[in-house]
Design a protein around this motif. Structure first.
Motif, short mmCIF file in Angstrom:
data_model
loop_
_atom_site.label_atom_id
_atom_site.label_comp_id
_atom_site.label_asym_id
_atom_site.label_seq_id
_atom_site.Cartn_x
_atom_site.Cartn_y
_atom_site.Cartn_z
N MET A 1 0.78 -1.21 0.00
CA MET A 1 0.00 0.00 0.00
C MET A 1 0.82 1.28 0.00
SD MET A 1 -2.31 2.41 2.04
CE MET A 1 -0.79 3.19 2.30
N PRO A 2 1.94 1.37 0.74
CA PRO A 2 2.63 2.66 0.77
C PRO A 2 2.85 3.23 -0.62
CG PRO A 2 3.66 1.13 2.29
CD PRO A 2 2.67 0.34 1.49
N GLU A 3 2.41 4.47 -0.80
CA GLU A 3 2.56 5.16 -2.08
C GLU A 3 3.48 6.36 -1.88
OE1 GLU A 3 -1.29 5.71 -3.97
OE2 GLU A 3 -2.00 3.79 -3.19
N LEU A 4 3.45 7.28 -2.79
CA LEU A 4 4.41 8.37 -2.79
C LEU A 4 4.47 9.12 -1.47
CD1 LEU A 4 4.92 10.77 -5.79
CD2 LEU A 4 5.20 11.55 -3.45
N ALA A 5 3.32 9.51 -0.93
CA ALA A 5 3.29 10.28 0.31
C ALA A 5 3.89 9.49 1.47
CB ALA A 5 1.85 10.68 0.63
N GLU A 6 3.57 8.20 1.55
CA GLU A 6 4.04 7.38 2.65
C GLU A 6 5.55 7.16 2.58
OE1 GLU A 6 0.17 7.60 2.16
OE2 GLU A 6 1.20 6.35 0.69
N LEU A 7 6.09 7.06 1.35
CA LEU A 7 7.53 6.93 1.21
C LEU A 7 8.25 8.18 1.70
CD1 LEU A 7 9.15 4.45 0.01
CD2 LEU A 7 6.69 4.40 -0.36
N LYS A 8 7.68 9.34 1.40
CA LYS A 8 8.26 10.59 1.89
C LYS A 8 8.26 10.63 3.42
CE LYS A 8 7.23 14.51 -0.26
NZ LYS A 8 8.49 14.90 -0.93
N ILE A 9 7.17 10.16 4.01
CA ILE A 9 7.06 10.14 5.47
C ILE A 9 8.09 9.19 6.07
CG2 ILE A 9 5.57 9.39 7.37
CD1 ILE A 9 3.19 10.49 5.66
N MET A 10 8.26 8.02 5.46
CA MET A 10 9.22 7.05 5.99
C MET A 10 10.65 7.56 5.88
SD MET A 10 7.62 3.29 5.11
CE MET A 10 6.96 3.61 3.48
N ALA A 11 10.98 8.25 4.79
CA ALA A 11 12.31 8.84 4.67
C ALA A 11 12.52 9.89 5.75
CB ALA A 11 12.49 9.45 3.28
N ASP A 12 11.49 10.70 6.03
CA ASP A 12 11.57 11.69 7.11
C ASP A 12 11.83 11.00 8.45
OD1 ASP A 12 10.99 13.70 5.29
OD2 ASP A 12 8.90 13.94 5.95
N TYR A 13 11.09 9.91 8.70
CA TYR A 13 11.21 9.18 9.96
C TYR A 13 12.64 8.64 10.14
CZ TYR A 13 10.50 5.44 13.40
OH TYR A 13 10.59 4.62 14.49
N ILE A 14 13.16 8.04 9.10
CA ILE A 14 14.53 7.51 9.17
C ILE A 14 15.52 8.63 9.46
CG2 ILE A 14 16.39 6.44 7.83
CD1 ILE A 14 14.17 4.83 6.37
N ASN A 211 -0.50 13.29 6.93
CA ASN A 211 0.12 12.17 7.64
C ASN A 211 0.03 10.82 6.94
OD1 ASN A 211 0.87 13.87 9.81
ND2 ASN A 211 -1.17 13.64 10.71
N GLY A 212 -0.41 10.83 5.67
CA GLY A 212 -0.34 9.60 4.89
C GLY A 212 -1.54 8.69 5.01
N GLY A 213 -1.57 7.71 4.11
CA GLY A 213 -2.73 6.83 3.97
C GLY A 213 -2.73 5.62 4.87
N GLN A 214 -3.11 5.80 6.10
CA GLN A 214 -3.16 4.69 7.06
C GLN A 214 -4.47 3.94 6.87
OE1 GLN A 214 -1.27 5.96 10.98
NE2 GLN A 214 -1.76 7.96 10.10
N LEU A 215 -4.55 3.21 5.76
CA LEU A 215 -5.83 2.64 5.33
C LEU A 215 -5.92 1.14 5.51
CD1 LEU A 215 -6.08 4.73 2.06
CD2 LEU A 215 -7.52 5.01 4.08
N GLN A 216 -4.82 0.42 5.36
CA GLN A 216 -4.88 -1.04 5.45
C GLN A 216 -3.76 -1.54 6.37
OE1 GLN A 216 -4.80 -2.31 1.33
NE2 GLN A 216 -6.98 -2.00 1.09
N ASP A 217 -2.64 -1.95 5.79
CA ASP A 217 -1.57 -2.56 6.57
C ASP A 217 -0.50 -1.56 7.00
OD1 ASP A 217 -2.51 -5.34 6.21
OD2 ASP A 217 -2.07 -4.93 4.12
N TRP A 218 -0.57 -0.34 6.50
CA TRP A 218 0.48 0.62 6.80
C TRP A 218 0.04 1.62 7.86
CZ3 TRP A 218 1.47 5.91 6.50
CH2 TRP A 218 2.83 6.27 6.56
N LYS A 219 0.97 1.98 8.76
CA LYS A 219 0.69 2.96 9.80
C LYS A 219 1.85 3.96 9.83
CE LYS A 219 -0.30 3.45 14.75
NZ LYS A 219 -1.46 4.34 14.54
N ASN A 220 1.54 5.22 9.95
CA ASN A 220 2.56 6.25 10.01
C ASN A 220 3.53 5.94 11.16
OD1 ASN A 220 3.91 8.77 10.72
ND2 ASN A 220 2.46 9.76 9.34
N PRO A 221 4.84 5.82 10.87
CA PRO A 221 5.80 5.46 11.93
C PRO A 221 5.93 6.53 13.02
CG PRO A 221 6.95 6.08 9.92
CD PRO A 221 5.50 5.96 9.57
#
Length: 261
Positions: A1-14, A211-221
């Motif tokens: 599920m993670p798409e463009l917005a979620e990848l940006k969020i994960m890079a920020d988190y790291i 804060n991204g698409g927390q719709l199915q299996d993905w959750k904002n870190p």
């Protein structure tokens, strides 16, 4: 599920968690949470950057600079946690240990993440529309004669060669707010509604801000709220059908008589 917005969020988190950290080891984690020393690099710094639906880790020290490209799959995510408790996180795929007793974990269950040495490769991905919008737009416009644009716009938006980072919830939301027949050919829609290309930048950025698409299996870190996102996103509203890609596509009920599937 993670798409463009979620990848940006994960890079920020790291990047937020590893700033000023030094890493001593990187492990590939096999089934059952069994870590195997990669023997790749030791005592290194780390940074991350996203590119559409892929994420890049840069591991560097002195004159050594190694890139690892990560495809997050349907459920991939990251966790920064004390090393002593790392195994509490099931389905870990990669573990990077800091010198001060912490670990960065790549994990995911259902259709989870994959990674490889090297830069962004694998699927032919175009320009990230949120970072390289002019190049993205030029690439689409200059290739409108290609066969892919004979497809309905709802299918063409999933083609990563031209629409890098656009996935299921983003295409549904883009086409809902554009308010066009989602089953019309991509070429026709792009010519008659060129703002669809702007929306390939604006809609992912709006999702990122919410804060991204927390719709199915993905959750904002960052463990943030996403109530405003749920109100805004169109995904899983309206009615749905299975398109020729096999994906469930959600669209406004007023277009149901135009659905060819």
């Amino acid at each position: 599920m993670p798409e463009l917005a979620e990848l940006k969020i994960m890079a920020d988190y790291i990047n937020q968690n590893v700033k000023d950290k030094t890493f001593k080891k990187i492990y590939h984690v096999e089934k059952g949470n069994v870590p195997v020393d990669s023997n790749l690099i030791e005592n290194f710094k780390l940074e991350s950057v996203s590119n559409g639906k892929e994420l890049l880790l840069r591991l560097y020290q002195d004159d050594v600079d190694i890139s690892i490209s990560v495809f997050m799959g349907m459920s991939g995510n990251w966790l920064f946690t004390p090393t002593e408790t790392w195994s509490d996180r099931k389905f870990t795929r990669m573990r990077l240990d800091t010198t001060d007793g912490n670990s960065l974990l790549l994990y995911g269950l259902y259709m989870g993440p994959k990674y490889r040495l090297g830069g962004f490769t694998g699927v032919k991905r175009g320009f990230d529309p949120t970072k390289e919008f002019d190049s993205f737009k030029k690439e689409v416009i200059s290739n409108l004669d290609k066969k892919v644009f004979d497809k309905p716009i709802c299918e063409a938006l999933l083609d990563q060669k031209y629409f890098n980072g656009i996935g299921n919830y983003l295409r549904s939301t883009i086409l809902y707010y554009l308010d066009v027949n989602p089953f019309e050919t991509a070429r026709t829609i792009i010519k008659s509604h060129p703002q669809v290309l702007d929306m390939c930048k604006d809609i992912p950025m709006k999702a990122y801000e919410l804060n991204g698409g927390q719709l199915q299996d993905w959750k904002n870190p960052f463990d943030t709220d996403f109530e405003e996102f749920k109100k805004w996103v169109f995904y899983q509203k309206g009615i749905s059908c299975k398109d020729k890609t096999g994906r469930t596509f959600w669209f406004d009920e007023k277009w149901k008589d135009n659905c060819p599937y």
